[in-house]
Design a protein around this motif. Structure first.
Motif, PDB file in Angstrom:
ATOM      1  N   ASP A 168      12.700   5.362   6.040  1.00  0.00           N
ATOM      2  CA  ASP A 168      12.165   6.725   6.115  1.00  0.00           C
ATOM      3  C   ASP A 168      12.673   7.598   4.966  1.00  0.00           C
ATOM      4  OD1 ASP A 168      10.695   6.230   8.415  1.00  0.00           O
ATOM      5  OD2 ASP A 168      12.264   6.969   9.757  1.00  0.00           O
ATOM      6  N   LYS A 169      13.899   7.353   4.515  1.00  0.00           N
ATOM      7  CA  LYS A 169      14.482   8.155   3.438  1.00  0.00           C
ATOM      8  C   LYS A 169      13.852   7.867   2.077  1.00  0.00           C
ATOM      9  CE  LYS A 169      18.773   9.128   5.726  1.00  0.00           C
ATOM     10  NZ  LYS A 169      20.209   9.174   5.660  1.00  0.00           N
ATOM     11  N   PHE A 170      13.021   6.824   2.036  1.00  0.00           N
ATOM     12  CA  PHE A 170      12.336   6.466   0.796  1.00  0.00           C
ATOM     13  C   PHE A 170      10.828   6.670   0.921  1.00  0.00           C
ATOM     14  CE2 PHE A 170      16.366   4.282   0.660  1.00  0.00           C
ATOM     15  CZ  PHE A 170      16.787   4.544  -0.628  1.00  0.00           C
ATOM     16  N   GLY A 171      10.424   7.505   1.868  1.00  0.00           N
ATOM     17  CA  GLY A 171       9.019   7.838   2.022  1.00  0.00           C
ATOM     18  C   GLY A 171       8.176   6.777   2.692  1.00  0.00           C
ATOM     19  N   MET A 172       8.819   5.846   3.391  1.00  0.00           N
ATOM     20  CA  MET A 172       8.085   4.791   4.081  1.00  0.00           C
ATOM     21  C   MET A 172       8.166   5.017   5.584  1.00  0.00           C
ATOM     22  SD  MET A 172       8.882   1.391   1.845  1.00  0.00           S
ATOM     23  CE  MET A 172      10.646   1.549   1.678  1.00  0.00           C
ATOM     24  N   GLY A 173       7.574   6.124   6.018  1.00  0.00           N
ATOM     25  CA  GLY A 173       7.686   6.529   7.411  1.00  0.00           C
ATOM     26  C   GLY A 173       6.593   6.005   8.325  1.00  0.00           C
ATOM     27  N   TRP A 174       5.663   5.201   7.787  1.00  0.00           N
ATOM     28  CA  TRP A 174       4.582   4.675   8.616  1.00  0.00           C
ATOM     29  C   TRP A 174       5.175   3.973   9.830  1.00  0.00           C
ATOM     30  CZ3 TRP A 174       2.842   0.131  10.682  1.00  0.00           C
ATOM     31  CH2 TRP A 174       1.526   0.113  11.139  1.00  0.00           C
ATOM     32  N   ASN A 175       4.688   4.345  11.017  1.00  0.00           N
ATOM     33  CA  ASN A 175       5.263   3.791  12.244  1.00  0.00           C
ATOM     34  C   ASN A 175       4.242   3.918  13.373  1.00  0.00           C
ATOM     35  OD1 ASN A 175       6.982   2.762  14.151  1.00  0.00           O
ATOM     36  ND2 ASN A 175       8.316   4.544  14.223  1.00  0.00           N
ATOM     37  N   ARG A 217       9.762   3.772  -4.477  1.00  0.00           N
ATOM     38  CA  ARG A 217       8.654   4.741  -4.470  1.00  0.00           C
ATOM     39  C   ARG A 217       8.995   5.998  -5.276  1.00  0.00           C
ATOM     40  NH1 ARG A 217       4.801   4.807  -0.005  1.00  0.00           N
ATOM     41  NH2 ARG A 217       4.885   7.055  -0.289  1.00  0.00           N
ATOM     42  N   GLY A 218       9.862   5.868  -6.268  1.00  0.00           N
ATOM     43  CA  GLY A 218      10.240   7.013  -7.079  1.00  0.00           C
ATOM     44  C   GLY A 218      11.267   7.915  -6.428  1.00  0.00           C
ATOM     45  N   ILE A 219      11.761   7.538  -5.265  1.00  0.00           N
ATOM     46  CA  ILE A 219      12.767   8.324  -4.542  1.00  0.00           C
ATOM     47  C   ILE A 219      14.111   7.617  -4.676  1.00  0.00           C
ATOM     48  CG2 ILE A 219      13.478   9.215  -2.287  1.00  0.00           C
ATOM     49  CD1 ILE A 219      10.440   9.136  -1.525  1.00  0.00           C
ATOM     50  N   SER A 220      15.108   8.339  -5.172  1.00  0.00           N
ATOM     51  CA  SER A 220      16.447   7.761  -5.361  1.00  0.00           C
ATOM     52  C   SER A 220      17.405   8.289  -4.314  1.00  0.00           C
ATOM     53  CB  SER A 220      16.983   8.106  -6.751  1.00  0.00           C
ATOM     54  OG  SER A 220      16.184   7.514  -7.744  1.00  0.00           O
ATOM     55  N   ARG A 221      18.202   7.382  -3.777  1.00  0.00           N
ATOM     56  CA  ARG A 221      19.211   7.736  -2.782  1.00  0.00           C
ATOM     57  C   ARG A 221      20.487   6.946  -3.072  1.00  0.00           C
ATOM     58  NH1 ARG A 221      16.452  11.602  -1.607  1.00  0.00           N
ATOM     59  NH2 ARG A 221      14.984  11.682   0.102  1.00  0.00           N
ATOM     60  N   PRO A 222      21.648   7.549  -2.800  1.00  0.00           N
ATOM     61  CA  PRO A 222      22.899   6.803  -2.978  1.00  0.00           C
ATOM     62  C   PRO A 222      23.032   5.716  -1.914  1.00  0.00           C
ATOM     63  CG  PRO A 222      23.337   8.974  -2.053  1.00  0.00           C
ATOM     64  CD  PRO A 222      21.874   8.919  -2.346  1.00  0.00           C
ATOM     65  N   VAL A 223      23.544   4.591  -2.329  1.00  0.00           N
ATOM     66  CA  VAL A 223      23.786   3.468  -1.423  1.00  0.00           C
ATOM     67  C   VAL A 223      25.129   2.860  -1.807  1.00  0.00           C
ATOM     68  CG1 VAL A 223      23.005   1.164  -0.713  1.00  0.00           C
ATOM     69  CG2 VAL A 223      21.323   2.961  -1.131  1.00  0.00           C
ATOM     70  N   SER A 224      25.917   2.512  -0.806  1.00  0.00           N
ATOM     71  CA  SER A 224      27.160   1.792  -1.077  1.00  0.00           C
ATOM     72  C   SER A 224      27.312   0.689  -0.041  1.00  0.00           C
ATOM     73  CB  SER A 224      28.366   2.725  -1.079  1.00  0.00           C
ATOM     74  OG  SER A 224      28.516   3.332   0.172  1.00  0.00           O
ATOM     75  N   PHE A 225      27.940  -0.394  -0.456  1.00  0.00           N
ATOM     76  CA  PHE A 225      28.111  -1.551   0.418  1.00  0.00           C
ATOM     77  C   PHE A 225      29.219  -2.436  -0.139  1.00  0.00           C
ATOM     78  CE2 PHE A 225      24.665  -2.313  -2.583  1.00  0.00           C
ATOM     79  CZ  PHE A 225      25.040  -3.495  -3.182  1.00  0.00           C
ATOM     80  N   THR A 226      29.619  -3.382   0.663  1.00  0.00           N
ATOM     81  CA  THR A 226      30.612  -4.355   0.248  1.00  0.00           C
ATOM     82  C   THR A 226      29.894  -5.647  -0.122  1.00  0.00           C
ATOM     83  OG1 THR A 226      32.241  -3.376   1.723  1.00  0.00           O
ATOM     84  CG2 THR A 226      32.684  -5.605   0.954  1.00  0.00           C
ATOM     85  N   ALA A 227      30.248  -6.198  -1.263  1.00  0.00           N
ATOM     86  CA  ALA A 227      29.673  -7.454  -1.732  1.00  0.00           C
ATOM     87  C   ALA A 227      30.786  -8.482  -1.864  1.00  0.00           C
ATOM     88  CB  ALA A 227      28.982  -7.250  -3.078  1.00  0.00           C
ATOM     89  N   ARG A 228      30.387  -9.714  -2.125  1.00  0.00           N
ATOM     90  CA  ARG A 228      31.354 -10.787  -2.274  1.00  0.00           C
ATOM     91  C   ARG A 228      31.031 -11.603  -3.511  1.00  0.00           C
ATOM     92  NH1 ARG A 228      30.942 -15.471   0.841  1.00  0.00           N
ATOM     93  NH2 ARG A 228      32.596 -16.777   0.092  1.00  0.00           N
ATOM     94  N   LEU A 229      32.026 -11.838  -4.342  1.00  0.00           N
ATOM     95  CA  LEU A 229      31.881 -12.751  -5.473  1.00  0.00           C
ATOM     96  C   LEU A 229      32.015 -14.160  -4.921  1.00  0.00           C
ATOM     97  CD1 LEU A 229      34.148 -10.928  -8.032  1.00  0.00           C
ATOM     98  CD2 LEU A 229      31.715 -11.410  -8.333  1.00  0.00           C
ATOM     99  N   SER A 283       0.818  -1.213   0.000  1.00  0.00           N
ATOM    100  CA  SER A 283       0.000   0.000   0.000  1.00  0.00           C
ATOM    101  C   SER A 283       0.853   1.265   0.000  1.00  0.00           C
ATOM    102  CB  SER A 283      -0.915   0.004   1.225  1.00  0.00           C
ATOM    103  OG  SER A 283      -0.189   0.380   2.387  1.00  0.00           O
ATOM    104  N   ALA A 284       0.158   2.415  -0.048  1.00  0.00           N
ATOM    105  CA  ALA A 284       0.833   3.716  -0.051  1.00  0.00           C
ATOM    106  C   ALA A 284       1.595   3.983   1.248  1.00  0.00           C
ATOM    107  CB  ALA A 284      -0.178   4.830  -0.300  1.00  0.00           C
ATOM    108  N   ASP A 285       1.307   3.255   2.331  1.00  0.00           N
ATOM    109  CA  ASP A 285       2.062   3.413   3.577  1.00  0.00           C
ATOM    110  C   ASP A 285       3.517   2.950   3.422  1.00  0.00           C
ATOM    111  OD1 ASP A 285      -0.076   4.438   5.017  1.00  0.00           O
ATOM    112  OD2 ASP A 285      -0.630   2.493   5.885  1.00  0.00           O
ATOM    113  N   PHE A 286       3.747   2.025   2.510  1.00  0.00           N
ATOM    114  CA  PHE A 286       5.093   1.473   2.339  1.00  0.00           C
ATOM    115  C   PHE A 286       5.530   1.567   0.872  1.00  0.00           C
ATOM    116  CE2 PHE A 286       3.704  -0.347   6.348  1.00  0.00           C
ATOM    117  CZ  PHE A 286       4.818  -0.139   7.139  1.00  0.00           C
ATOM    118  N   PHE A 287       5.501   0.452   0.135  1.00  0.00           N
ATOM    119  CA  PHE A 287       6.052   0.428  -1.221  1.00  0.00           C
ATOM    120  C   PHE A 287       5.211   1.178  -2.256  1.00  0.00           C
ATOM    121  CE2 PHE A 287       8.154  -3.405   0.540  1.00  0.00           C
ATOM    122  CZ  PHE A 287       9.455  -3.003   0.343  1.00  0.00           C
ATOM    123  N   ASP A 288       3.929   1.395  -2.009  1.00  0.00           N
ATOM    124  CA  ASP A 288       3.038   2.061  -2.962  1.00  0.00           C
ATOM    125  C   ASP A 288       3.193   1.413  -4.339  1.00  0.00           C
ATOM    126  OD1 ASP A 288       1.135   3.783  -3.953  1.00  0.00           O
ATOM    127  OD2 ASP A 288       2.461   5.530  -4.012  1.00  0.00           O
TER     128      ASP A 288
END
Length: 171
Positions: free
Chosen positions: A142-149, A111-123, A75-80
């Motif tokens: 919350d940074k992606f508009g999913m603030g329902w709490n 949800r149409g909101i883009s944010r930078p993300v970085s992480f370490t992965a493993r092959l 729903s619109a509260d989360f992933f919409d």
């Protein structure tokens, strides 16, 4: 162990890939676990060993094993999911650090909101025809508009765990 990766184009194999999420709820007393279906993805490994690409998930595929909760998550509260059916991660750079470790940087769009993300992965596996990348990272919903709490019962970060298998793609 060091895994050698062939240069060229790679295509995500959705049937051999998994994306899972987990989040502590009820004031940290219960961990909700779920999965999302990977629907597509492509990447390119360059001669210098760096990589770029995109992975797409189906927002409506969220499955926690609880139908009422899954409907709420769509729903619109989360992933919409009706208005934003895809979750994408655009890899801007993936560079080998040492051994089988890769530093991945990119843009996550939910949800149409883009944010930078970085992480370490493993092959974890690679040969001339297929490669598998595994990663675990956290996201602040919350940074992606999913603030329902409701009643403050959902705090903290959501953990994403992915095992993505790519196969050699035609040029």
């Amino acid at each position: 162990m060091t895994v050698a990766v062939e240069t060229g184009l790679w295509q995500l194999d959705p049937t051999a890939s998994t994306v899972a999420v987990r989040h502590k709820t009820f004031w940290g007393l219960v961990t909700v676990k779920g999965a999302l279906a990977a629907t597509g993805g492509r990447g390119e490994v360059r001669p210098d060993g760096s990589a770029t690409g995109t992975v797409t998930l189906d927002a409506a595929s969220v499955d926690t094993g609880h139908a009422k909760r899954d409907t709420h998550l769509r729903s619109a509260d989360f992933f919409d999911a009706d208005n934003h059916p895809e979750i994408t991660f655009a890899v801007r750079g993936a560079d080998r650090l040492d051994g089988d470790t890769v530093r991945v940087t990119g843009q996550l769009t939910v949800r149409g909101i883009s944010r930078p993300v970085s992480f370490t992965a493993r092959l974890t596996a690679a040969d001339a025809e297929a490669l598998t990348v595994e990663a675990e990272f956290t996201v602040d919903r919350d940074k992606f508009g999913m603030g329902w709490n409701q009643l403050g019962m959902m705090r903290g970060l959501t953990t994403v765990t992915a095992a993505l298998r790519f196969t050699r793609a035609e040029a």
